[in-house]
Design a protein around this motif. Structure first.
Motif, short mmCIF file in Angstrom:
data_model
loop_
_atom_site.label_atom_id
_atom_site.label_comp_id
_atom_site.label_asym_id
_atom_site.label_seq_id
_atom_site.Cartn_x
_atom_site.Cartn_y
_atom_site.Cartn_z
N HIS A 1 0.85 -1.19 0.00
CA HIS A 1 0.00 0.00 0.00
C HIS A 1 0.88 1.24 0.00
N GLU A 2 0.25 2.39 -0.12
CA GLU A 2 0.97 3.66 -0.04
C GLU A 2 0.06 4.67 0.65
N HIS A 3 0.65 5.76 1.09
CA HIS A 3 -0.08 6.79 1.81
C HIS A 3 0.15 8.15 1.16
N ARG A 4 -0.84 9.01 1.28
CA ARG A 4 -0.62 10.41 0.95
C ARG A 4 0.27 11.05 2.00
N ALA A 5 0.18 10.52 3.21
CA ALA A 5 0.98 11.04 4.32
C ALA A 5 2.38 10.42 4.32
N ILE A 6 3.27 11.07 5.02
CA ILE A 6 4.58 10.51 5.33
C ILE A 6 4.39 9.63 6.56
N GLN A 7 4.85 8.39 6.49
CA GLN A 7 4.64 7.46 7.59
C GLN A 7 5.97 7.05 8.22
N ILE A 8 6.01 7.12 9.55
CA ILE A 8 7.17 6.67 10.30
C ILE A 8 6.72 5.55 11.23
N THR A 9 7.34 4.39 11.11
CA THR A 9 7.03 3.25 11.96
C THR A 9 8.19 3.02 12.91
N ILE A 10 7.88 3.01 14.21
CA ILE A 10 8.90 2.83 15.24
C ILE A 10 8.63 1.52 15.95
N PRO A 11 9.43 0.48 15.70
CA PRO A 11 9.19 -0.81 16.34
C PRO A 11 9.58 -0.78 17.81
N LEU A 12 8.79 -1.43 18.64
CA LEU A 12 9.07 -1.51 20.08
C LEU A 12 9.45 -2.92 20.50
#
Length: 294
Positions: A46-57
């Protein structure tokens, strides 16, 4: 603190965070923040119009895959606690993990980033180009700070989350823009008139789930500049100053009125008696009841 209809997150029990398939979203105009705890999963491409940041915990078996926009080439990267996944707007990608994992996601619309930076941003358009796993200690710290708030088992205030997102937005402009951008720093605090307007607005809305953007508009500044100027002028970050003012009003109501404590809690923006009492004891040193009787 009361949550509005667009930000319904209230975590009433910390054990909720330990159950499978928990998704806790916070959504505002141009900003979406999600905490996710889930077992094995794979998002479709998929893709987003937004900028996405994923931070794994939790990072065991956690992978991020980006796909070329022009052909079928893939780039797979294993994420760890030392790096994060940054997907620019309209970048096809997928996330997959084969064990239980926790993560925090920030989705920032380009308009949110530009609005957050405001007059500090010298550029016509924000275009973030960094792709995939990156090592960035500030982003990791911001995600950790938000995660700590999720685990407090209480409502998360809008102004706090916005402050983190604004810091993140300016950081992205500085470090990951397609072209070199100049973000001007603030040299001083608020002028006397702007400080009075900010304080008056905050004190008049202590029962509301205040927005950093709303306060910034009141004094004619960007959220980024307001955050820093208010701290220079008062010694408090916006969310801490708001809490301080709420406690000062609560102390006044406790000693000058006979209102029930639950009514005082609601009047100064807390979601329930328990949350108010916990925060009051933490900051004042005694319970609201003891303060009233002292």
């Amino acid at each position: 603190m009361p949550e509005n209809q667009n930000s319904p997150l209230i975590v009433n029990n910390v054990h909720t965070l330990l159950s499978a398939n928990v998704s806790l979203p916070l959504k505002w105009k141009g900003l979406n923040v999600t905490y996710l705890y889930t077992a094995f999963s794979r998002y479709p491409v998929h893709e987003h119009r937004a900028i996405q940041i994923t931070i794994p915990l939790l990072t065991s078996g956690f992978n991020a895959v980006t796909l070329s926009a022009t052909d079928s080439r893939q780039n797979s990267q294993k994420l760890t606690l030392e790096n994060v996944f940054l997907a620019p707007a309209h970048q096809p990608h997928t996330l997959l993990w084969d064990q239980d994992t926790e993560l925090v996601m920030f989705d920032l619309e380009p308009e949110f980033i530009e609005r957050a930076a405001g007059e500090s941003f010298r550029g016509s358009q924000v275009e973030i180009t960094a792709i995939g796993g990156i090592r960035d200690s500030l982003i990791t710290q911001l995600g950790g700070a938000l995660y700590a708030e999720f685990k407090r088992a209480s409502a998360i205030g809008r102004i706090y989350v916005e402050s983190l997102a604004v810091t993140l937005a300016v950081h992205l402009i500085r470090n990951y823009s397609a072209s070199e951008q100049n973000v001007r720093e603030l040299s001083g605090g608020l002028t006397g008139a702007k400080l009075r307007r900010a304080v008056e607005y905050i004190n008049s809305n202590l029962d509301q789930n205040l927005s950093l953007q709303q306060i910034a508009e009141t004094v004619g500044m960007s959220p980024y500049y307001l955050s820093r100027a208010l701290k220079k002028s008062t010694g408090f970050a916006p969310h801490a100053y708001l809490t301080h003012q709420r406690m000062e009003r609560a102390k006044q109501l406790l000693t000058q009125t006979r209102l029930p404590i639950i009514d005082i809690a609601l009047a100064v923006g807390f979601v329930n008696h328990s949350h108010f009492s916990t925060q009051f004891r933490k900051l004042v040193g005694i319970s609201p009841k003891a303060y009233r009787e002292g």
